[in-house]
Design an enzyme around this catalytic site. Structure first.
Site, PDB file in Angstrom:
ATOM      1  N   CYS A  29     -10.820 -28.483   5.005  1.00 26.45           N
ATOM      2  CA  CYS A  29     -10.483 -27.399   5.936  1.00 26.45           C
ATOM      3  C   CYS A  29     -11.689 -27.051   6.829  1.00 26.45           C
ATOM      4  O   CYS A  29     -12.622 -26.397   6.374  1.00 26.45           O
ATOM      5  CB  CYS A  29     -10.054 -26.196   5.096  1.00 26.45           C
ATOM      6  SG  CYS A  29      -9.995 -24.641   5.963  1.00 26.45           S
ATOM      7  N   CYS A  71     -12.725 -23.409   7.008  1.00 28.08           N
ATOM      8  CA  CYS A  71     -13.354 -22.974   5.746  1.00 28.08           C
ATOM      9  C   CYS A  71     -14.852 -23.284   5.783  1.00 28.08           C
ATOM     10  O   CYS A  71     -15.673 -22.472   5.348  1.00 28.08           O
ATOM     11  CB  CYS A  71     -12.713 -23.679   4.545  1.00 28.08           C
ATOM     12  SG  CYS A  71     -10.957 -23.337   4.355  1.00 28.08           S
TER      13      CYS A  71
END
Length: 113
Positions: free
Chosen positions: A35, A38
């Site tokens: 991600c 993230c």
């Protein structure tokens, strides 16, 4: 998982002890290695842990290796942030955000006392 200084990694096995039974409010980032947003949050969370660590615990949980907790809180998007106080989720936020906005949302959730 990409490490963030001052931010502990929690798992299904220690989630209750580290988050639900914590003395301080806890900000949990549900994250994944794949991600990109993230990864962007790593430095933000490290700064938050350094500045607010006396009144807020900051941890990360990898959704790919900890499905029980991820499913229990119905986390579908990454990153998702949940604020826990006294063992209960009190605020949910989805998506990367700048530190200033994250601090505002934590204040709204009464996590920073």
């Amino acid at each position: 998982m990409i490490k963030a200084a001052g931010v502990a990694e929690v798992t299904d096995a220690d989630f209750t002890e580290q988050v639900l039974e914590a003395e301080l409010p806890v900000l949990v980032e549900f994250t994944a290695d794949w991600c990109p947003p993230c990864r962007q949050m790593g430095p933000v969370l490290s700064a938050l842990a350094a500045e607010e660590g006396h009144r807020l615990k900051v941890v990360r949980l990898n959704v790919d290796t900890n499905p029980e907790t991820t499913n229990a809180y119905r986390v579908l998007s990454m990153p998702t942030f949940l604020v826990f106080r006294d063992g209960e989720p009190v605020r949910s936020m989805v998506g990367a955000r700048p530190k200033r906005r994250l601090l505002e949302e934590l204040a709204d959730a009464d996590a920073l006392r």
